[in-house]
Design a protein around this motif. Sequence first.
Motif, short mmCIF file in Angstrom:
data_model
loop_
_atom_site.label_atom_id
_atom_site.label_comp_id
_atom_site.label_asym_id
_atom_site.label_seq_id
_atom_site.Cartn_x
_atom_site.Cartn_y
_atom_site.Cartn_z
N THR A 34 0.85 -1.18 0.00
CA THR A 34 0.00 0.00 0.00
C THR A 34 0.89 1.24 0.00
OG1 THR A 34 -0.11 0.28 2.40
CG2 THR A 34 -1.74 -1.22 1.40
N ASP A 35 0.28 2.36 -0.31
CA ASP A 35 1.05 3.59 -0.31
C ASP A 35 1.61 3.92 1.08
OD1 ASP A 35 -1.50 4.12 0.67
OD2 ASP A 35 -1.74 5.99 -0.41
N MET A 36 0.84 3.67 2.13
CA MET A 36 1.31 3.99 3.47
C MET A 36 2.40 3.01 3.93
SD MET A 36 0.14 6.83 4.07
CE MET A 36 0.89 7.00 5.66
N GLU A 37 2.35 1.77 3.49
CA GLU A 37 3.45 0.84 3.78
C GLU A 37 4.73 1.32 3.12
OE1 GLU A 37 2.40 -3.18 2.78
OE2 GLU A 37 0.86 -3.28 4.32
N LEU A 38 4.61 1.86 1.91
CA LEU A 38 5.78 2.41 1.23
C LEU A 38 6.35 3.60 2.00
CD1 LEU A 38 7.71 2.42 -1.18
CD2 LEU A 38 6.07 3.90 -2.36
N VAL A 39 5.47 4.45 2.51
CA VAL A 39 5.92 5.59 3.31
C VAL A 39 6.67 5.10 4.55
CG1 VAL A 39 5.12 7.51 4.76
CG2 VAL A 39 4.14 7.16 2.48
N THR A 40 6.14 4.09 5.21
CA THR A 40 6.80 3.54 6.39
C THR A 40 8.14 2.93 6.02
OG1 THR A 40 4.67 3.10 7.42
CG2 THR A 40 6.57 1.88 8.28
N PHE A 41 8.19 2.23 4.90
CA PHE A 41 9.43 1.62 4.41
C PHE A 41 10.50 2.69 4.22
CE2 PHE A 41 11.51 -1.42 1.37
CZ PHE A 41 11.34 -2.58 2.11
N ILE A 42 10.12 3.80 3.57
CA ILE A 42 11.06 4.88 3.31
C ILE A 42 11.45 5.58 4.61
CG2 ILE A 42 11.35 7.12 2.17
CD1 ILE A 42 9.69 5.92 -0.16
N ARG A 43 10.50 5.74 5.52
CA ARG A 43 10.81 6.33 6.83
C ARG A 43 11.87 5.49 7.55
NH1 ARG A 43 5.87 6.42 9.96
NH2 ARG A 43 5.22 7.90 8.39
N ASP A 44 11.73 4.16 7.46
CA ASP A 44 12.73 3.28 8.07
C ASP A 44 14.09 3.46 7.40
OD1 ASP A 44 10.78 2.33 9.76
OD2 ASP A 44 10.48 0.45 8.65
N PHE A 45 14.10 3.64 6.09
CA PHE A 45 15.35 3.90 5.38
C PHE A 45 16.03 5.14 5.93
CE2 PHE A 45 14.15 1.95 0.98
CZ PHE A 45 14.21 0.68 1.53
N MET A 46 15.24 6.17 6.19
CA MET A 46 15.79 7.43 6.65
C MET A 46 16.35 7.33 8.07
SD MET A 46 15.51 9.13 3.96
CE MET A 46 16.07 10.70 4.53
N SER A 47 15.85 6.37 8.84
CA SER A 47 16.37 6.21 10.20
C SER A 47 17.70 5.46 10.20
CB SER A 47 15.35 5.51 11.09
OG SER A 47 15.17 4.16 10.71
N ASP A 48 18.02 4.75 9.10
CA ASP A 48 19.34 4.14 8.96
C ASP A 48 20.37 5.25 8.76
OD1 ASP A 48 18.51 1.53 9.17
OD2 ASP A 48 18.54 1.12 7.02
N SER A 49 21.62 4.90 8.88
CA SER A 49 22.66 5.90 8.62
C SER A 49 22.61 6.33 7.16
CB SER A 49 24.03 5.34 8.97
OG SER A 49 24.32 4.20 8.19
N SER A 50 23.02 7.55 6.89
CA SER A 50 22.90 8.10 5.54
C SER A 50 23.74 7.35 4.51
CB SER A 50 23.27 9.58 5.54
OG SER A 50 24.60 9.75 5.96
N HIS A 51 24.82 6.70 4.93
CA HIS A 51 25.63 5.97 3.95
C HIS A 51 24.92 4.71 3.45
CE1 HIS A 51 26.85 3.62 7.50
NE2 HIS A 51 27.20 2.67 6.66
N ARG A 52 23.86 4.28 4.11
CA ARG A 52 23.08 3.12 3.65
C ARG A 52 21.96 3.51 2.71
NH1 ARG A 52 23.48 -2.13 4.56
NH2 ARG A 52 21.24 -2.24 4.71
N LEU A 53 21.71 4.79 2.54
CA LEU A 53 20.56 5.23 1.75
C LEU A 53 20.64 4.74 0.31
CD1 LEU A 53 17.91 6.72 1.73
CD2 LEU A 53 19.15 8.82 1.23
N ALA A 54 21.80 4.82 -0.32
CA ALA A 54 21.93 4.37 -1.71
C ALA A 54 21.60 2.88 -1.82
CB ALA A 54 23.35 4.64 -2.23
N TYR A 55 22.10 2.06 -0.91
CA TYR A 55 21.81 0.63 -0.90
C TYR A 55 20.31 0.41 -0.72
CZ TYR A 55 21.72 -4.25 0.53
OH TYR A 55 21.44 -5.58 0.62
N ASN A 56 19.71 1.11 0.24
CA ASN A 56 18.29 0.92 0.53
C ASN A 56 17.41 1.30 -0.66
OD1 ASN A 56 18.87 0.03 3.10
ND2 ASN A 56 18.49 1.98 4.08
N ILE A 57 17.76 2.38 -1.36
CA ILE A 57 16.99 2.77 -2.54
C ILE A 57 17.10 1.70 -3.62
CG2 ILE A 57 16.81 4.45 -4.42
CD1 ILE A 57 15.66 5.36 -1.66
#
Length: 67
Positions: A34-57
């Motif tokens: 769902t769209d809100m699950e995607l938002v939560t998924f991305i929010r979790d990405f943002m709580s990881d360290s910034s150097h993991r963002l490229a991997y997470n995307i």
Amino acid sequence: MTILELPFDIEHPDVQAGFQAGKQAVYRDTRPVTDMELVTFIRDFMSDSSHRLAYNIGFLFGLYAQE
């Protein structure tokens, strides 16, 4: 459901690594459905360290890759 086609190649090594991981069948059940699950998924990405963002995307792209 809408299938997206990326208007660019995945070139960065971290994004590529995440993409390859996300394509694995073992992660298929983690795909947001769902769209809100995607938002939560991305929010979790943002709580990881910034150097993991490229991997997470890349991982997110890989979850929806069509073979």
